[in-house]
Design a protein around this motif. Sequence first.
Motif, PDB file in Angstrom:
ATOM      1  N   MET A 151      36.093 -14.543 -15.081  1.00 22.49           N
ATOM      2  CA  MET A 151      37.041 -15.216 -14.180  1.00 22.49           C
ATOM      3  C   MET A 151      38.470 -15.055 -14.679  1.00 22.49           C
ATOM      4  SD  MET A 151      35.438 -16.160 -11.661  1.00 22.49           S
ATOM      5  CE  MET A 151      36.669 -17.074 -10.755  1.00 22.49           C
ATOM      6  N   SER A 152      38.675 -15.189 -16.014  1.00 15.98           N
ATOM      7  CA  SER A 152      40.048 -15.059 -16.518  1.00 15.98           C
ATOM      8  C   SER A 152      40.547 -13.627 -16.378  1.00 15.98           C
ATOM      9  CB  SER A 152      40.152 -15.550 -17.962  1.00 15.98           C
ATOM     10  OG  SER A 152      39.108 -15.032 -18.722  1.00 15.98           O
ATOM     11  N   LEU A 153      39.592 -12.656 -16.493  1.00 15.58           N
ATOM     12  CA  LEU A 153      39.996 -11.254 -16.282  1.00 15.58           C
ATOM     13  C   LEU A 153      40.434 -11.037 -14.836  1.00 15.58           C
ATOM     14  CD1 LEU A 153      40.105  -8.311 -17.464  1.00 15.58           C
ATOM     15  CD2 LEU A 153      37.880  -8.002 -16.420  1.00 15.58           C
ATOM     16  N   LEU A 154      39.668 -11.616 -13.888  1.00 14.09           N
ATOM     17  CA  LEU A 154      40.017 -11.464 -12.474  1.00 14.09           C
ATOM     18  C   LEU A 154      41.390 -12.092 -12.195  1.00 14.09           C
ATOM     19  CD1 LEU A 154      36.599 -12.140 -10.704  1.00 14.09           C
ATOM     20  CD2 LEU A 154      37.750  -9.957 -11.077  1.00 14.09           C
ATOM     21  N   PHE A 155      41.642 -13.261 -12.798  1.00 11.12           N
ATOM     22  CA  PHE A 155      42.934 -13.926 -12.602  1.00 11.12           C
ATOM     23  C   PHE A 155      44.070 -13.041 -13.134  1.00 11.12           C
ATOM     24  CE2 PHE A 155      46.184 -16.962 -14.259  1.00 11.12           C
ATOM     25  CZ  PHE A 155      46.715 -17.278 -13.029  1.00 11.12           C
ATOM     26  N   THR A 156      43.829 -12.439 -14.325  1.00 18.32           N
ATOM     27  CA  THR A 156      44.839 -11.533 -14.875  1.00 18.32           C
ATOM     28  C   THR A 156      45.081 -10.367 -13.924  1.00 18.32           C
ATOM     29  OG1 THR A 156      43.981 -12.113 -17.029  1.00 18.32           O
ATOM     30  CG2 THR A 156      45.490 -10.262 -16.945  1.00 18.32           C
ATOM     31  N   GLY A 157      43.984  -9.903 -13.290  1.00 22.10           N
ATOM     32  CA  GLY A 157      44.112  -8.817 -12.312  1.00 22.10           C
ATOM     33  C   GLY A 157      45.039  -9.215 -11.176  1.00 22.10           C
ATOM     34  N   VAL A 158      44.910 -10.469 -10.700  1.00 26.14           N
ATOM     35  CA  VAL A 158      45.784 -10.946  -9.618  1.00 26.14           C
ATOM     36  C   VAL A 158      47.243 -10.905 -10.069  1.00 26.14           C
ATOM     37  CG1 VAL A 158      46.408 -12.970  -8.237  1.00 26.14           C
ATOM     38  CG2 VAL A 158      44.007 -12.393  -8.589  1.00 26.14           C
ATOM     39  N   ILE A 159      47.504 -11.394 -11.306  1.00 28.21           N
ATOM     40  CA  ILE A 159      48.888 -11.388 -11.816  1.00 28.21           C
ATOM     41  C   ILE A 159      49.404  -9.957 -11.932  1.00 28.21           C
ATOM     42  CG2 ILE A 159      50.347 -11.949 -13.792  1.00 28.21           C
ATOM     43  CD1 ILE A 159      48.632 -14.349 -14.294  1.00 28.21           C
ATOM     44  N   LEU A 160      48.534  -9.046 -12.440  1.00 37.17           N
ATOM     45  CA  LEU A 160      48.963  -7.660 -12.624  1.00 37.17           C
ATOM     46  C   LEU A 160      49.321  -7.020 -11.292  1.00 37.17           C
ATOM     47  CD1 LEU A 160      46.594  -6.292 -15.383  1.00 37.17           C
ATOM     48  CD2 LEU A 160      49.050  -6.645 -15.504  1.00 37.17           C
ATOM     49  N   VAL A 161      48.493  -7.274 -10.255  1.00 38.31           N
ATOM     50  CA  VAL A 161      48.788  -6.712  -8.933  1.00 38.31           C
ATOM     51  C   VAL A 161      50.137  -7.237  -8.455  1.00 38.31           C
ATOM     52  CG1 VAL A 161      48.108  -6.731  -6.513  1.00 38.31           C
ATOM     53  CG2 VAL A 161      46.411  -6.274  -8.268  1.00 38.31           C
ATOM     54  N   ALA A 162      50.373  -8.566  -8.632  1.00 41.10           N
ATOM     55  CA  ALA A 162      51.649  -9.145  -8.195  1.00 41.10           C
ATOM     56  C   ALA A 162      52.808  -8.487  -8.934  1.00 41.10           C
ATOM     57  CB  ALA A 162      51.639 -10.653  -8.431  1.00 41.10           C
ATOM     58  N   VAL A 163      52.682  -8.325 -10.257  1.00 37.73           N
ATOM     59  CA  VAL A 163      53.790  -7.777 -11.055  1.00 37.73           C
ATOM     60  C   VAL A 163      54.034  -6.309 -10.706  1.00 37.73           C
ATOM     61  CG1 VAL A 163      54.477  -7.126 -13.388  1.00 37.73           C
ATOM     62  CG2 VAL A 163      53.550  -9.390 -12.976  1.00 37.73           C
ATOM     63  N   ILE A 164      52.952  -5.492 -10.736  1.00 43.66           N
ATOM     64  CA  ILE A 164      53.144  -4.046 -10.578  1.00 43.66           C
ATOM     65  C   ILE A 164      53.442  -3.690  -9.125  1.00 43.66           C
ATOM     66  CG2 ILE A 164      52.072  -1.788 -10.847  1.00 43.66           C
ATOM     67  CD1 ILE A 164      50.540  -2.957 -13.232  1.00 43.66           C
ATOM     68  N   ALA A 165      52.576  -4.132  -8.190  1.00 44.68           N
ATOM     69  CA  ALA A 165      52.808  -3.795  -6.785  1.00 44.68           C
ATOM     70  C   ALA A 165      54.128  -4.410  -6.315  1.00 44.68           C
ATOM     71  CB  ALA A 165      51.645  -4.293  -5.931  1.00 44.68           C
ATOM     72  N   GLY A 166      54.420  -5.651  -6.745  1.00 41.23           N
ATOM     73  CA  GLY A 166      55.667  -6.300  -6.358  1.00 41.23           C
ATOM     74  C   GLY A 166      56.887  -5.524  -6.834  1.00 41.23           C
ATOM     75  N   SER A 167      56.868  -5.092  -8.104  1.00 42.85           N
ATOM     76  CA  SER A 167      58.007  -4.326  -8.641  1.00 42.85           C
ATOM     77  C   SER A 167      58.221  -3.051  -7.844  1.00 42.85           C
ATOM     78  CB  SER A 167      57.776  -3.955 -10.105  1.00 42.85           C
ATOM     79  OG  SER A 167      57.539  -5.084 -10.872  1.00 42.85           O
ATOM     80  N   LEU A 168      57.112  -2.329  -7.605  1.00 46.90           N
ATOM     81  CA  LEU A 168      57.238  -1.046  -6.914  1.00 46.90           C
ATOM     82  C   LEU A 168      57.761  -1.255  -5.494  1.00 46.90           C
ATOM     83  CD1 LEU A 168      54.059   0.858  -8.100  1.00 46.90           C
ATOM     84  CD2 LEU A 168      56.363   0.864  -9.032  1.00 46.90           C
ATOM     85  N   TRP A 169      57.247  -2.261  -4.827  1.00 48.41           N
ATOM     86  CA  TRP A 169      57.658  -2.562  -3.446  1.00 48.41           C
ATOM     87  C   TRP A 169      59.167  -2.837  -3.399  1.00 48.41           C
ATOM     88  CZ3 TRP A 169      55.900  -7.558  -0.424  1.00 48.41           C
ATOM     89  CH2 TRP A 169      56.273  -7.410   0.920  1.00 48.41           C
ATOM     90  N   ILE A 170      59.617  -3.730  -4.294  1.00 51.29           N
ATOM     91  CA  ILE A 170      61.032  -4.104  -4.301  1.00 51.29           C
ATOM     92  C   ILE A 170      61.913  -2.888  -4.599  1.00 51.29           C
ATOM     93  CG2 ILE A 170      62.772  -5.419  -5.570  1.00 51.29           C
ATOM     94  CD1 ILE A 170      60.611  -7.587  -5.934  1.00 51.29           C
TER      95      ILE A 170
END
Lengths: 112, 202
Positions: free
Chosen positions: A83-102
Motif C-alpha cells: 500500500m505504501s508503495l502504491l501511495f508513493t506511485g501516486v506521488i511520483l505520477v503527480a510530481v513527474i507527470a505534473g512537471s512535464l505537463w507544466i
Amino acid sequence: MHHHDLSQPDYGTGQKKLGIYVFGFITCSILTLISFWAVMSETFAKNDILIIIFISAIIQFIVQVVCFLRLNTQTEQGRMNVMSLLFTGVILVAVIAGSLWIMWNLAYFMAH
Amino acid sequence: MHNAATIAHDHEQHHHHDGDSTDVFGFWLYILTDCILFGCLFATFIVLNDPSMHGPALKSYLDLHDILIETFLLLVSNLTFCLAILSIYKSKLFRAQLWLVLTFILGASFVYMEVTEFAHIAHEGFSWATSGQASSFFTLVGTHGLHVSFGLLWILVMIVQLPILKITHITKRRMTYLGLFWNFLDIVWIFVFTIVYLMGGI
C-alpha cells in the motif's frame, strides 16, 4: 500469524528461495539485453524503440519488485508495504507527470 | 514451570518479531521517500533534455557498451546479495561473507566505471557546468552513484560485524535493511539506463 514461522521472520519481504532469485535474474538479463539491442542495432524506427525499451523497463521493474524485493500481500506487513508503495506511485505520477505537463505547456505558449 | 518458561520465551520472540517488523516498515518508508527524491531528479532531467533544447547532446559522448557492462555488474551484484541472504538464513556465516565480498567487488567496479566515464566525458567537453542538460545528467546519475557508494560502505560494515555479532535476529534484520537498499538501487538503475542512456542514445 499462525502459518508464520517465527524462527524465520520475513519482515513482510517474503520467503527466501533460490529459484525465484535465479528466475528474476535471468528474466532481467534477457530484458536488459533486448533493450540495449533495440537501441544499438539501429534497425527499428524511433517510436518502436521507445515502445520496446519502456515495456522492457516496466516488466523489469515488476520482476525486480516481485522476485528481489519479494513484495507480497500474504501477510499484514506485506500488505502495508504494498500500500505504501502504491501511495508513493501516486506521488511520483503527480510530481513527474505534473512537471512535464507544466513545462511543456510553458514551452508551447512561449513559442506561440 | 517448564510451560511458563516456554511461553515466556515464545512471547519474547514474538515481541522481537513485532518490533523488528515495525523497524523494517520504517526503513521501507525511507526507501519510498528516496524514490520521490529520484522522481524529482528524473522530472528535472526529462524537462531539461527536451530534443528542442540547444547545447551539446549527451549521445556523442557515450559508449553504450560500457553502460551495458555497468548494468550487468549491478544486476549480478543484486543476485549475489540475495545469495548472501540465503546463506544467512541457512546459518552459513562464512559463505554469507564470501557472497558479500563478491557483491562489494561488483558494486565497486560499477562505481569505478561510472567515475571513469564521468571524468572522460567531462574531459571531452560535456561537464557539469556546460549546460542545464549536463547538470541534470550529472545530478541524477551522480546521486545514484553516491547511493551505491554508501551501500558499498554499508556492505563493508556488514562483512566486519557478521563474525562479531554472529547470525542473530539482529543481523538478519540488518541484512534485510541492506537488501532492501541494494535492490532498490538496482531498480532505480533500470530507469536510469532506460531514460538517460537508451533514450539519449536513440
